[in-house]
Enzyme design. Structure first.
Site, PDB file in Angstrom:
ATOM      1  N   ASP A 102       0.840  -1.200   0.000  1.00  0.00           N
ATOM      2  CA  ASP A 102       0.000   0.000   0.000  1.00  0.00           C
ATOM      3  C   ASP A 102       0.877   1.253   0.000  1.00  0.00           C
ATOM      4  OD1 ASP A 102      -2.069  -1.774   0.417  1.00  0.00           O
ATOM      5  OD2 ASP A 102      -2.084  -1.459   2.595  1.00  0.00           O
TER       6      ASP A 102
HETATM    7  N1  URA Z   1      -1.197  -6.010   3.836  1.00  0.00           N
HETATM    8  C1  URA Z   1      -1.682  -4.757   3.846  1.00  0.00           C
HETATM    9  O1  URA Z   1      -2.732  -4.492   4.403  1.00  0.00           O
HETATM   10  N2  URA Z   1      -0.975  -3.790   3.229  1.00  0.00           N
HETATM   11  C2  URA Z   1       0.205  -4.008   2.597  1.00  0.00           C
HETATM   12  O2  URA Z   1       0.805  -3.066   2.059  1.00  0.00           O
HETATM   13  C3  URA Z   1       0.699  -5.319   2.594  1.00  0.00           C
HETATM   14  C4  URA Z   1      -0.015  -6.301   3.226  1.00  0.00           C
END
Ligand code: URA
Length: 238
Positions: A102
């Site tokens: 993310d």
């Molecule tokens: N899980 C998440 O919620 N975000 C990420 O960036 C990676 C795994």
């Protein structure tokens, strides 16, 4: 493959631009000789403006992603590609992210121009464990470890139960979690499912490969032994 196409595929320009580089004698062999457009030298022997070439086709690189950068080549900047040589986005095939983190997540991100390798790393069948360290808004309740390990947790709007995941409590509001799936916002949604909120999330390893001492914002080429390490770890079992 002929030199013009080879360099164009590595993002050094259009075929016409690469032809022009060659005509200007800016593409040389390691021994100093100017190279001919039809020559087929070894990757390691080619220099452009006296510089070694970018990693060869089929490479995997690791990037220590900082917060705020998007894992996409056509989203609102800043993008992870802004942290890499501009040519990486222009390669054919392009250097694509292997899965995503993310925008606000940090840590180990792999990229490759090898589609089969990308698939091998992301495929659920590879069972490559991914480990994250999280800081939480609220104190852990105490039942999260058992619940995550149980294989009975269902994320909102996902029909499939989650595969078992391993939680190590590192503090009242800090934990390390290892998952073998790659669902959308998975770790954030897992903690939301137990009434918590992830404030920071850092991926520390994929398979047996750890982020190590790679500084934030920097990248490195993975060597063959790194790929062995990546795949060497057994599937995580709770
Ligand atoms: N899980 C998440 O919620 N975000 C990420 O960036 C990676 C795994």
């Amino acid at each position: 493959m002929k030199l013009v196409k080879y360099l164009a595929n590595l993002g050094y320009g259009s075929r016409r631009e690469v032809e022009s580089l060659i005509a200007q004698r800016r593409v040389r062999h390691a021994n100093g000789a100017a190279l001919d457009a039809r020559s087929t030298p070894e990757h390691a022997d080619i220099r452009v403006d006296d510089r070694l070439l970018d990693p060869p086709p089929g490479s995997v690189i690791s990037l220590h992603k900082p917060a705020g950068f998007v894992c996409s080549s056509n989203d609102v900047p800043p993008l992870v590609y802004d942290l890499l040589p501009a040519r990486f986005r222009l390669r054919s095939p392009m250097m694509a992210t292997i899965g995503r983190l993310d925008r606000d997540s940090t840590g180990l991100l792999l990229l490759t121009d090898d589609g089969q390798m990308n698939h091998r790393i992301t495929s659920p069948r590879s069972h490559l464990a991914k480990t994250y360290e999280v800081d939480l808004a609220r104190e852990l309740r105490g039942d999260e470890q058992a619940l995550f390990a149980s294989g009975t947790l269902r994320l909102e709007s996902d029909p499939e139960l989650l595969a078992p995941a391993v939680l190590h409590v590192l503090g009242a509001t800090r934990a390390r979690i290892t998952v073998t799936e790659g669902r959308y916002h998975q770790v954030r949604r897992m903690f939301a499912a137990v009434g918590n909120h992830v404030q920071s999330l850092a991926r520390v390893s994929i398979g047996g490969l750890t982020i190590g001492s790679l500084p934030e914002g920097e990248w490195r080429l993975l060597e063959p032994e790194d790929l062995v390490t990546l795949f060497a770890s057994p599937p995580s079992t709770p």
